[in-house]
Design a protein around this motif. Structure first.
Motif, PDB file in Angstrom:
ATOM      1  N   GLN A 198       0.825  -1.209   0.000  1.00 38.68           N
ATOM      2  CA  GLN A 198       0.000   0.000   0.000  1.00 38.68           C
ATOM      3  C   GLN A 198       0.859   1.260   0.000  1.00 38.68           C
ATOM      4  O   GLN A 198       0.542   2.230  -0.701  1.00 38.68           O
ATOM      5  N   GLN A 199       1.937   1.250   0.763  1.00 34.10           N
ATOM      6  CA  GLN A 199       2.793   2.434   0.824  1.00 34.10           C
ATOM      7  C   GLN A 199       3.431   2.705  -0.533  1.00 34.10           C
ATOM      8  O   GLN A 199       3.630   3.877  -0.909  1.00 34.10           O
TER       9      GLN A 199
ATOM     10  N   ILE B 261       0.828   4.470  -2.585  1.00 33.15           N
ATOM     11  CA  ILE B 261       0.650   5.845  -2.104  1.00 33.15           C
ATOM     12  C   ILE B 261       1.788   6.730  -2.593  1.00 33.15           C
ATOM     13  O   ILE B 261       1.572   7.866  -3.047  1.00 33.15           O
ATOM     14  N   ASN B 262       3.017   6.233  -2.525  1.00 34.68           N
ATOM     15  CA  ASN B 262       4.164   7.005  -3.014  1.00 34.68           C
ATOM     16  C   ASN B 262       4.091   7.215  -4.523  1.00 34.68           C
ATOM     17  O   ASN B 262       4.477   8.277  -5.030  1.00 34.68           O
TER      18      ASN B 262
ATOM     19  N   GLY C  73       1.330   7.525  -6.213  1.00 42.06           N
ATOM     20  CA  GLY C  73       0.329   8.564  -6.434  1.00 42.06           C
ATOM     21  C   GLY C  73       0.902   9.954  -6.230  1.00 42.06           C
ATOM     22  O   GLY C  73       0.550  10.899  -6.956  1.00 42.06           O
ATOM     23  N   LYS C  74       1.803  10.113  -5.261  1.00 41.98           N
ATOM     24  CA  LYS C  74       2.428  11.416  -5.046  1.00 41.98           C
ATOM     25  C   LYS C  74       3.317  11.805  -6.219  1.00 41.98           C
ATOM     26  O   LYS C  74       3.356  12.973  -6.625  1.00 41.98           O
TER      27      LYS C  74
ATOM     28  N   ARG D  13      -7.159   1.910   4.466  1.00 46.90           N
ATOM     29  CA  ARG D  13      -6.094   2.401   3.575  1.00 46.90           C
ATOM     30  C   ARG D  13      -6.407   2.045   2.122  1.00 46.90           C
ATOM     31  O   ARG D  13      -6.155   2.841   1.208  1.00 46.90           O
TER      32      ARG D  13
ATOM     33  N   SER E   7      -8.857   4.552   0.769  1.00 53.97           N
ATOM     34  CA  SER E   7      -8.212   5.822   0.431  1.00 53.97           C
ATOM     35  C   SER E   7      -7.452   5.715  -0.888  1.00 53.97           C
ATOM     36  O   SER E   7      -7.505   6.619  -1.728  1.00 53.97           O
ATOM     37  N   ILE E   8      -6.753   4.594  -1.086  1.00 51.94           N
ATOM     38  CA  ILE E   8      -6.026   4.392  -2.350  1.00 51.94           C
ATOM     39  C   ILE E   8      -6.993   4.290  -3.516  1.00 51.94           C
ATOM     40  O   ILE E   8      -6.750   4.840  -4.601  1.00 51.94           O
TER      41      ILE E   8
ATOM     42  N   ASP F 239      -8.089   7.696  -4.665  1.00 51.66           N
ATOM     43  CA  ASP F 239      -7.058   8.361  -5.470  1.00 51.66           C
ATOM     44  C   ASP F 239      -6.989   7.771  -6.874  1.00 51.66           C
ATOM     45  O   ASP F 239      -6.852   8.506  -7.862  1.00 51.66           O
TER      46      ASP F 239
END
Length: 250
Positions: A56-57, A60-61, A63-64, A206, A209-210, A213
């Protein structure tokens, strides 16, 4: 004499006849089977928790990075080349490019918006399904481990009743072992279930949330594709370093 009695009693007092290993030995095959199943469930729970957190992390990274690099590209292929290999966002872009190419080959006319939307939605659903992998195991562990421990509890109480019936009296030394085994199995079931439920809820939140996005990026990508690049999200300009003041010459 008193010193000798105390010295002889000290080692015996140090040995706990009602510990975990002693309870498992008294419980026999059933107690050991329940214990091994619960330990396996606990190991699987923490393995899935840590591996899903890492996965998941990474998304998320990614997406940034997408917000800072992808939308500055002049074309989809250029933007795809800037994305991390095998990333979720790159998969969406590549599937969108492939769907665009396939639409030009269709002999039966289909609206470009409908075709692109269906293709991107299918790709997004595949990513969300992959992110949700392993959560079913956590839900199963959280729901079933208390009952597996309860099974060991029932067996322990049954053994205590047999001892009471065989001895004809409910003395503490006769029933303490089986009852202790029963309580230990109940505790183990709860110890396994609580982390599994907490991990499931945490990872599920989580993932939600992903997914939000990914859905937002999917909509922006669809608008970009059906408008030939005319519609794209507003991207903040990259910060410009302040110029250093030039020292005045004497």
């Amino acid at each position: 004499m008193f010193t000798q009695i105390m010295a002889a009693a000290a080692p015996a007092a140090g040995n706990n006849p009602y510990g975990l290993m002693e309870a498992l030995e008294q419980g026999g095959v059933i107690a050991w089977t329940v214990f091994i199943i619960l330990v396996g469930m606990s190991v699987g729970t923490f393995f899935i928790l840590f591996t899903k957190l890492i996965e998941q992390q990474k998304v998320i990274n990614q997406g940034k990075k997408v917000r800072g690099t992808f939308w500055r590209a002049t074309s989809l292929k250029e933007g795809s080349a800037k994305l991390e290999k095998n990333s979720a966002y790159k998969q969406l872009v590549d599937d969108g490019i492939l769907a665009q190419e396939h639409h030009n080959k269709l002999t039966d006319p289909v609206e470009a918006h409908d075709w692109m939307h269906a293709s991107l939605a299918r790709s997004e659903a595949a990513i969300n399904s992959r992110l949700g992998g392993g959560l079913a195991f956590l839900a199963t562990v959280g729901a079933t481990s208390p009952f597996i421990g309860l099974f060991g509890t029932v067996v322990g109480i049954y053994r205590a009743l047999i001892k009471i019936g065989a001895s004809g009296q409910a003395s503490i030394d006769a029933v303490a072992g089986p009852v202790g085994e029963a309580l230990i199995m109940t505790a183990l079931g709860l110890v396994v279930a609580v982390p599994a439920v907490l991990a499931f809820n945490f990872l599920q939140r989580r993932n939600k949330s992903i997914a939000e996005d990914l859905s937002g990026f999917n909509n922006d990508l669809l608008g970009y594709m059906v408008s030939n690049g005319a519609v794209r999200p507003v991207v903040a300009a990259a910060p410009v370093a302040a110029a250093k003041p030039v020292a005045a010459k004497a």
